[in-house]
Design an enzyme around this catalytic site. Sequence first.
Site, PDB file in Angstrom:
ATOM      1  N   THR A  54     -16.960  29.098  23.290  1.00  0.00           N
ATOM      2  CA  THR A  54     -16.392  28.218  24.241  1.00  0.00           C
ATOM      3  C   THR A  54     -16.386  28.486  26.340  1.00  0.00           C
ATOM      4  OG1 THR A  54     -14.954  28.458  22.498  1.00  0.00           O
ATOM      5  CG2 THR A  54     -13.692  27.846  24.485  1.00  0.00           C
ATOM      6  N   TYR A 142     -21.467  38.938  17.101  1.00  0.00           N
ATOM      7  CA  TYR A 142     -21.451  37.549  16.635  1.00  0.00           C
ATOM      8  C   TYR A 142     -21.847  37.196  15.912  1.00  0.00           C
ATOM      9  CZ  TYR A 142     -19.671  32.681  18.932  1.00  0.00           C
ATOM     10  OH  TYR A 142     -19.384  31.863  18.952  1.00  0.00           O
ATOM     11  N   LYS A 170     -17.842  39.396  15.370  1.00  0.00           N
ATOM     12  CA  LYS A 170     -17.113  37.770  15.089  1.00  0.00           C
ATOM     13  C   LYS A 170     -17.459  37.641  14.877  1.00  0.00           C
ATOM     14  CE  LYS A 170     -15.901  34.060  18.087  1.00  0.00           C
ATOM     15  NZ  LYS A 170     -15.894  33.051  19.780  1.00  0.00           N
ATOM     16  N   VAL A 210     -10.664  35.902  17.375  1.00  0.00           N
ATOM     17  CA  VAL A 210     -11.226  35.033  18.903  1.00  0.00           C
ATOM     18  C   VAL A 210     -11.385  33.931  18.805  1.00  0.00           C
ATOM     19  CG1 VAL A 210     -12.999  35.224  20.513  1.00  0.00           C
ATOM     20  CG2 VAL A 210     -12.420  37.300  19.076  1.00  0.00           C
TER      21      VAL A 210
END
Length: 300
Positions: A54, A142, A170, A210
């Site tokens: 993001t 991630y 994540k 998150v």
Amino acid sequence: MTTPRTPTRPFGRTLCAMITPFTEEGALDLDGARKLAAWLVAEGCDGLVLSGTTGESPTTTDAEKAELITAVREAVGDRASLVAGVGNADTRHTAELTREAEKAGADGVLVVTPYYSRPPQEAVEAHFRAIADASDLPVMLYDIPGRTGTRIEPETVIRLAAHPRIVAVKDCSYDFLGTQKVLAHTDLAYYAGCDEHVLALYAVGAAGCVSTVANAVPGRIAAILDAFDAGDTTRATELQLRATPLIEAMMDAGLPGTVTAKALLARLGRPAGPVRAPLLPAGQEVAAGLLAHYEKLVAA
């Protein structure tokens, strides 16, 4: 009788995958980043992920990434943890970014699976171990195979959990069974990386989330977890479902979350600025639709 899993929270509970504000000319907007970060923390985020997906990490320079960490640290002090996105397709470059993040004041690093080259699991594991050994910072893996093309398989995650600095994940795997398998066999702190999974993953022992949607409604995302922590699962479910239309509009409408988050923040008068190419801005119709979903949610 099975003992309930008590999650550790190495980076906090309600983390926002913060956008990276730019000026209208496309330069890094450090003043805007400070203001946005301070507002997010005041509204309920106890952690911020900088330069993640993001945060447009593919199009920000190494220097900009470090400058962003320093500026946001100035704004939030010790009121929130800062997790720096350092993921890269190159292990050596990722290690360099990790050391620079440590120098700039990050509390941890978010490391995505190397993309494009699609390494096998043995290489994926070696990559993460190399990054965990590159600094003293704790590491959040991630797992987002939809973007990288490569899954961090549950068995690989379980092995990596033995490394003292690999502490969190994540999770954007969309493999709920695989996630529960890792939760059952490790003490890793799992964070829902998909906003539609905030409550579901939290209910089976995750540490938190998150959230991209938290850029616009940090308090609403935090409230879902607050209600669950208070034992009011009915209320938590209600709050998750109320947020679903905005989650869908921001995350499942054919545009990247970066684009929709910046479009909505601009409508709300908060620091955002343009996206960087190859991304394109949302059109006026999309932005108006996002604002309508936002207004309905905050009025509820």
